[in-house]
Design a protein around this motif. Structure first.
Motif, PDB file in Angstrom:
ATOM      1  N   ALA A   1      31.981  34.511  73.772  1.00 46.16           N
ATOM      2  CA  ALA A   1      31.986  33.844  72.471  1.00 46.16           C
ATOM      3  C   ALA A   1      33.412  33.788  71.917  1.00 46.16           C
ATOM      4  CB  ALA A   1      31.059  34.561  71.503  1.00 46.16           C
ATOM      5  N   LEU A   2      34.150  34.889  72.078  1.00 48.36           N
ATOM      6  CA  LEU A   2      35.526  34.907  71.574  1.00 48.36           C
ATOM      7  C   LEU A   2      36.386  33.898  72.334  1.00 48.36           C
ATOM      8  CD1 LEU A   2      37.633  36.157  69.686  1.00 48.36           C
ATOM      9  CD2 LEU A   2      38.070  37.857  71.452  1.00 48.36           C
ATOM     10  N   GLN A  15      50.401  32.744  71.651  1.00 48.24           N
ATOM     11  CA  GLN A  15      50.542  34.134  71.204  1.00 48.24           C
ATOM     12  C   GLN A  15      49.262  34.609  70.522  1.00 48.24           C
ATOM     13  OE1 GLN A  15      52.983  36.226  71.983  1.00 48.24           O
ATOM     14  NE2 GLN A  15      51.852  37.855  70.973  1.00 48.24           N
ATOM     15  N   ARG A  16      48.701  33.766  69.675  1.00 49.25           N
ATOM     16  CA  ARG A  16      47.438  34.110  69.005  1.00 49.25           C
ATOM     17  C   ARG A  16      46.324  34.277  70.032  1.00 49.25           C
ATOM     18  NH1 ARG A  16      43.958  31.294  64.163  1.00 49.25           N
ATOM     19  NH2 ARG A  16      41.971  32.154  64.872  1.00 49.25           N
ATOM     20  N   PHE A  17      46.268  33.345  70.986  1.00 51.68           N
ATOM     21  CA  PHE A  17      45.231  33.386  72.007  1.00 51.68           C
ATOM     22  C   PHE A  17      45.301  34.692  72.790  1.00 51.68           C
ATOM     23  CE2 PHE A  17      43.786  32.725  76.346  1.00 51.68           C
ATOM     24  CZ  PHE A  17      42.514  32.228  76.147  1.00 51.68           C
ATOM     25  N   TYR A  18      46.478  35.024  73.312  1.00 53.77           N
ATOM     26  CA  TYR A  18      46.618  36.233  74.129  1.00 53.77           C
ATOM     27  C   TYR A  18      46.386  37.508  73.312  1.00 53.77           C
ATOM     28  CZ  TYR A  18      48.282  33.376  77.982  1.00 53.77           C
ATOM     29  OH  TYR A  18      48.367  32.456  78.987  1.00 53.77           O
ATOM     30  N   GLU A  22      43.554  40.128  74.236  1.00 57.50           N
ATOM     31  CA  GLU A  22      43.951  41.514  74.495  1.00 57.50           C
ATOM     32  C   GLU A  22      43.171  42.473  73.609  1.00 57.50           C
ATOM     33  OE1 GLU A  22      47.884  44.409  74.701  1.00 57.50           O
ATOM     34  OE2 GLU A  22      48.131  42.344  74.021  1.00 57.50           O
ATOM     35  N   GLY A  23      43.024  42.133  72.346  1.00 59.48           N
ATOM     36  CA  GLY A  23      42.278  42.988  71.435  1.00 59.48           C
ATOM     37  C   GLY A  23      40.846  43.189  71.886  1.00 59.48           C
ATOM     38  N   ALA A  24      40.230  42.119  72.349  1.00 59.47           N
ATOM     39  CA  ALA A  24      38.840  42.211  72.804  1.00 59.47           C
ATOM     40  C   ALA A  24      38.741  43.008  74.102  1.00 59.47           C
ATOM     41  CB  ALA A  24      38.263  40.813  72.991  1.00 59.47           C
ATOM     42  N   ASP A  26      40.858  45.229  75.385  1.00 56.70           N
ATOM     43  CA  ASP A  26      41.251  46.639  75.255  1.00 56.70           C
ATOM     44  C   ASP A  26      40.071  47.528  74.888  1.00 56.70           C
ATOM     45  OD1 ASP A  26      43.901  46.584  76.036  1.00 56.70           O
ATOM     46  OD2 ASP A  26      44.685  46.335  73.994  1.00 56.70           O
ATOM     47  N   ASP A  27      39.052  46.949  74.260  1.00 57.42           N
ATOM     48  CA  ASP A  27      37.863  47.717  73.886  1.00 57.42           C
ATOM     49  C   ASP A  27      36.943  48.004  75.070  1.00 57.42           C
ATOM     50  OD1 ASP A  27      38.572  47.919  71.236  1.00 57.42           O
ATOM     51  OD2 ASP A  27      37.365  46.204  70.599  1.00 57.42           O
ATOM     52  N   VAL A  28      37.081  47.239  76.157  1.00 61.26           N
ATOM     53  CA  VAL A  28      36.149  47.395  77.273  1.00 61.26           C
ATOM     54  C   VAL A  28      36.808  47.661  78.625  1.00 61.26           C
ATOM     55  CG1 VAL A  28      34.276  46.075  76.212  1.00 61.26           C
ATOM     56  CG2 VAL A  28      35.976  44.894  77.612  1.00 61.26           C
ATOM     57  N   VAL A  29      38.130  47.477  78.715  1.00 62.82           N
ATOM     58  CA  VAL A  29      38.839  47.690  79.979  1.00 62.82           C
ATOM     59  C   VAL A  29      39.832  48.834  79.799  1.00 62.82           C
ATOM     60  CG1 VAL A  29      40.380  46.661  81.705  1.00 62.82           C
ATOM     61  CG2 VAL A  29      38.640  45.244  80.594  1.00 62.82           C
TER      62      VAL A  29
END
Length: 173
Positions: A1-2, A15-18, A22-24, A26-29
């Motif tokens: 979805a993100l 930059q916004r895309f990456y 990355e934020g998403a 980092d929570d799972v990897v």
């Protein structure tokens, strides 16, 4: 979805895309764990600064290569096929996925996961795409680069790019 909601920023505001991806992720990897495994035996002889430096360029190379593939592939469907706890360790699991492209092609993906002792969160520690163990493929590449650069880890880190990753995987097919 993100990915779908941020897709337009891939070209408009990379930059916004990456940052969003990355934020998403980092929570799972567990990128630190994945990176240390890619560095293999060379991680022990590296400095903390070198490990941090490789983590940064490795994540960037992954984001660039895989974001490009996902964004440019158009619409796709992601199906979770299996989620199995390891019979020998309840803190390890594999999750089998299937990516189905708009054209109907099916790509099997397996996540190797572990449960963090402190946070109790499940984190991805390796990925297998269409039978290719990405952790081992990247480790082989890291070792090859270390030989090429006569064990100069700083040169390997400075030269790590996503373009070579994609080219190498294409050649192996």
């Amino acid at each position: 979805a993100l990915l779908e909601s941020e897709r337009k920023y891939y070209t408009e505001d990379p930059q916004r895309f990456y940052s969003s991806m990355e934020g998403a992720l980092d929570d799972v990897v567990d990128f630190q764990r994945f990176t240390l495994r890619v560095m293999g035996k060379y991680a022990r002889g590296s400095t903390q600064e070198q490990r941090r430096g490789f983590l940064t360029v490795f994540k960037k190379s992954l984001f660039k290569a895989y974001s490009k593939a996902l964004v440019e592939s158009g619409d796709f469907k992601l199906n979770v096929l299996t989620a199995d706890i390891n019979s020998r360790s309840s803190s390890r699991a594999t999750v089998g996925l299937e990516i189905v492209s708009d054209g109907g092609n099916h790509y099997p993906v397996t996540y190797a996961m572990y449960q963090d002792n402190t946070t109790k969160k499940w984190l991805v520690e390796n990925v297998i795409v269409s039978g290719v163990n990405m952790g081992l493929a990247f480790r082989d590449r890291f070792e090859q680069q270390m030989r090429l650069h006569k064990n100069d880890i700083d040169q390997v880190i400075a030269g790590w790019t996503s373009q070579v990753d994609v080219e190498k995987l294409d050649k192996e097919k």
